[in-house]
Design a protein around this motif. Sequence first.
Motif, PDB file in Angstrom:
ATOM      1  N   PHE A  34     -15.242  48.010  -5.827  1.00  0.00           N
ATOM      2  CA  PHE A  34     -16.171  48.444  -4.790  1.00  0.00           C
ATOM      3  C   PHE A  34     -16.647  47.260  -3.955  1.00  0.00           C
ATOM      4  CE2 PHE A  34     -20.675  48.859  -3.658  1.00  0.00           C
ATOM      5  CZ  PHE A  34     -20.564  49.838  -2.689  1.00  0.00           C
ATOM      6  N   GLY A  35     -17.140  46.210  -4.603  1.00  0.00           N
ATOM      7  CA  GLY A  35     -17.664  45.050  -3.882  1.00  0.00           C
ATOM      8  C   GLY A  35     -16.598  44.323  -3.088  1.00  0.00           C
ATOM      9  N   ALA A  36     -15.395  44.285  -3.619  1.00  0.00           N
ATOM     10  CA  ALA A  36     -14.305  43.619  -2.901  1.00  0.00           C
ATOM     11  C   ALA A  36     -14.014  44.351  -1.602  1.00  0.00           C
ATOM     12  CB  ALA A  36     -13.057  43.559  -3.783  1.00  0.00           C
ATOM     13  N   ARG A  37     -13.973  45.676  -1.665  1.00  0.00           N
ATOM     14  CA  ARG A  37     -13.687  46.459  -0.461  1.00  0.00           C
ATOM     15  C   ARG A  37     -14.873  46.468   0.500  1.00  0.00           C
ATOM     16  NH1 ARG A  37     -12.021  49.706  -4.530  1.00  0.00           N
ATOM     17  NH2 ARG A  37     -13.735  51.165  -4.207  1.00  0.00           N
ATOM     18  N   ALA A  38     -16.060  46.680  -0.018  1.00  0.00           N
ATOM     19  CA  ALA A  38     -17.225  46.865   0.850  1.00  0.00           C
ATOM     20  C   ALA A  38     -17.768  45.563   1.423  1.00  0.00           C
ATOM     21  CB  ALA A  38     -18.331  47.594   0.077  1.00  0.00           C
ATOM     22  N   PHE A  39     -17.730  44.484   0.658  1.00  0.00           N
ATOM     23  CA  PHE A  39     -18.401  43.259   1.078  1.00  0.00           C
ATOM     24  C   PHE A  39     -17.495  42.034   1.109  1.00  0.00           C
ATOM     25  CE2 PHE A  39     -21.541  45.953  -1.165  1.00  0.00           C
ATOM     26  CZ  PHE A  39     -22.198  46.397  -0.034  1.00  0.00           C
ATOM     27  N   GLY A  40     -16.209  42.227   0.945  1.00  0.00           N
ATOM     28  CA  GLY A  40     -15.280  41.108   1.011  1.00  0.00           C
ATOM     29  C   GLY A  40     -15.449  40.120  -0.124  1.00  0.00           C
ATOM     30  N   ALA A  41     -15.953  40.563  -1.249  1.00  0.00           N
ATOM     31  CA  ALA A  41     -16.161  39.696  -2.401  1.00  0.00           C
ATOM     32  C   ALA A  41     -14.942  39.761  -3.316  1.00  0.00           C
ATOM     33  CB  ALA A  41     -17.414  40.124  -3.153  1.00  0.00           C
ATOM     34  N   GLN A  42     -14.374  38.636  -3.615  1.00  0.00           N
ATOM     35  CA  GLN A  42     -13.225  38.559  -4.509  1.00  0.00           C
ATOM     36  C   GLN A  42     -13.669  37.961  -5.837  1.00  0.00           C
ATOM     37  OE1 GLN A  42     -10.322  39.911  -3.453  1.00  0.00           O
ATOM     38  NE2 GLN A  42     -11.520  40.418  -1.641  1.00  0.00           N
ATOM     39  N   ARG A  43     -12.800  38.054  -6.834  1.00  0.00           N
ATOM     40  CA  ARG A  43     -13.084  37.446  -8.138  1.00  0.00           C
ATOM     41  C   ARG A  43     -12.207  36.216  -8.305  1.00  0.00           C
ATOM     42  NH1 ARG A  43     -16.228  40.556 -10.832  1.00  0.00           N
ATOM     43  NH2 ARG A  43     -15.990  39.519 -12.804  1.00  0.00           N
ATOM     44  N   VAL A  44     -12.779  35.152  -8.848  1.00  0.00           N
ATOM     45  CA  VAL A  44     -12.003  33.960  -9.158  1.00  0.00           C
ATOM     46  C   VAL A  44     -12.166  33.659 -10.640  1.00  0.00           C
ATOM     47  CG1 VAL A  44     -12.087  32.973  -6.833  1.00  0.00           C
ATOM     48  CG2 VAL A  44     -13.895  32.426  -8.443  1.00  0.00           C
ATOM     49  N   ALA A  45     -11.080  33.218 -11.240  1.00  0.00           N
ATOM     50  CA  ALA A  45     -11.102  32.909 -12.668  1.00  0.00           C
ATOM     51  C   ALA A  45     -12.042  31.742 -12.935  1.00  0.00           C
ATOM     52  CB  ALA A  45      -9.699  32.588 -13.167  1.00  0.00           C
ATOM     53  N   ALA A  46     -12.764  31.832 -14.042  1.00  0.00           N
ATOM     54  CA  ALA A  46     -13.683  30.774 -14.452  1.00  0.00           C
ATOM     55  C   ALA A  46     -13.256  30.206 -15.804  1.00  0.00           C
ATOM     56  CB  ALA A  46     -15.103  31.311 -14.508  1.00  0.00           C
ATOM     57  N   ILE A 132      -3.611  47.088 -23.218  1.00  0.00           N
ATOM     58  CA  ILE A 132      -3.878  45.688 -22.890  1.00  0.00           C
ATOM     59  C   ILE A 132      -4.800  45.665 -21.678  1.00  0.00           C
ATOM     60  CG2 ILE A 132      -2.909  43.502 -22.108  1.00  0.00           C
ATOM     61  CD1 ILE A 132      -0.314  44.246 -23.444  1.00  0.00           C
ATOM     62  N   VAL A 133      -5.849  44.859 -21.762  1.00  0.00           N
ATOM     63  CA  VAL A 133      -6.754  44.683 -20.632  1.00  0.00           C
ATOM     64  C   VAL A 133      -6.971  43.188 -20.400  1.00  0.00           C
ATOM     65  CG1 VAL A 133      -7.947  46.886 -20.922  1.00  0.00           C
ATOM     66  CG2 VAL A 133      -8.809  44.871 -22.099  1.00  0.00           C
ATOM     67  N   GLU A 134      -7.184  42.829 -19.147  1.00  0.00           N
ATOM     68  CA  GLU A 134      -7.485  41.420 -18.864  1.00  0.00           C
ATOM     69  C   GLU A 134      -8.925  41.134 -19.261  1.00  0.00           C
ATOM     70  OE1 GLU A 134      -6.888  37.824 -15.721  1.00  0.00           O
ATOM     71  OE2 GLU A 134      -6.109  39.800 -15.204  1.00  0.00           O
ATOM     72  N   ALA A 135      -9.148  39.982 -19.870  1.00  0.00           N
ATOM     73  CA  ALA A 135     -10.480  39.607 -20.337  1.00  0.00           C
ATOM     74  C   ALA A 135     -10.856  38.201 -19.871  1.00  0.00           C
ATOM     75  CB  ALA A 135     -10.524  39.686 -21.866  1.00  0.00           C
ATOM     76  N   THR A 136     -10.242  37.752 -18.779  1.00  0.00           N
ATOM     77  CA  THR A 136     -10.495  36.413 -18.257  1.00  0.00           C
ATOM     78  C   THR A 136     -11.923  36.305 -17.724  1.00  0.00           C
ATOM     79  OG1 THR A 136      -8.177  36.260 -17.606  1.00  0.00           O
ATOM     80  CG2 THR A 136      -9.682  34.686 -16.593  1.00  0.00           C
ATOM     81  N   ALA A 137     -12.591  35.217 -18.073  1.00  0.00           N
ATOM     82  CA  ALA A 137     -13.912  34.962 -17.502  1.00  0.00           C
ATOM     83  C   ALA A 137     -13.738  34.769 -15.997  1.00  0.00           C
ATOM     84  CB  ALA A 137     -14.524  33.712 -18.127  1.00  0.00           C
ATOM     85  N   SER A 138     -14.648  35.364 -15.205  1.00  0.00           N
ATOM     86  CA  SER A 138     -14.506  35.270 -13.754  1.00  0.00           C
ATOM     87  C   SER A 138     -15.856  35.398 -13.082  1.00  0.00           C
ATOM     88  CB  SER A 138     -13.563  36.361 -13.239  1.00  0.00           C
ATOM     89  OG  SER A 138     -14.075  37.636 -13.559  1.00  0.00           O
ATOM     90  N   VAL A 139     -15.884  35.023 -11.816  1.00  0.00           N
ATOM     91  CA  VAL A 139     -17.117  35.117 -11.027  1.00  0.00           C
ATOM     92  C   VAL A 139     -16.751  35.625  -9.634  1.00  0.00           C
ATOM     93  CG1 VAL A 139     -17.028  32.704 -10.217  1.00  0.00           C
ATOM     94  CG2 VAL A 139     -19.220  33.884 -10.370  1.00  0.00           C
TER      95      VAL A 139
END
Length: 195
Positions: A34-46, A132-139
């Motif tokens: 939702f946030g990626a589409r609505a506000f241009g917010a992406q996730r980056v791996a941490a 299987i699900v991704e569980a990478t820490a991200s922000v």
Amino acid sequence: EHARGVTLSIDAPAGPSELEARFVVDATGRSAGFGARAFGAQRVAAGPRTFAVHGWWRGRGLPTTPSLEAVARAWCWGVPIPDGTYDTLAFIDEARLAERPRSLERWLVTLLEGSSIGRAVEGASLDGSARIVEATASVSTRLVGARWLRVGDAALALDPLSSSGVQKAIQTALAGAIVASTLLRHPEDAPLAIR
């Protein structure tokens, strides 16, 4: 996003429509689409890419307390669920994905081997399928705007080993409520609230 609030385009069962809101809080979790589409917010791996092979078990003699253990090339987590199932996850790094066999169920059993969790589920059966699900820490690259903000896993997803995701989700929601209130009631303090 505009001066009076946020206009969202919604794909509803009855067809597309628009929703007007004074303020929007994105609490959509780790996927945070939702946030990626609505506000241009992406996730980056941490942190390093991490995956969980996951399944719920049903049977006699399953543990009644949570467990966290390390094995040779994974770490295992198990917790009893109120419906009587036992939830298990085997966390692995990206390199281990190449070892994935056709049967996720058998792979989950193999990954749990050597742990008390693996021994506890030996006589049980999977309730549904393993996955299987991704569980990478991200922000998130964008956490707040003048009329929106992100909280919980939509804002930041912690390394599962820390086992503090729920606590962090509550903390971000409490802080987010203060930020939202400030942005709506005291717009002169917006730069401070956003920072």
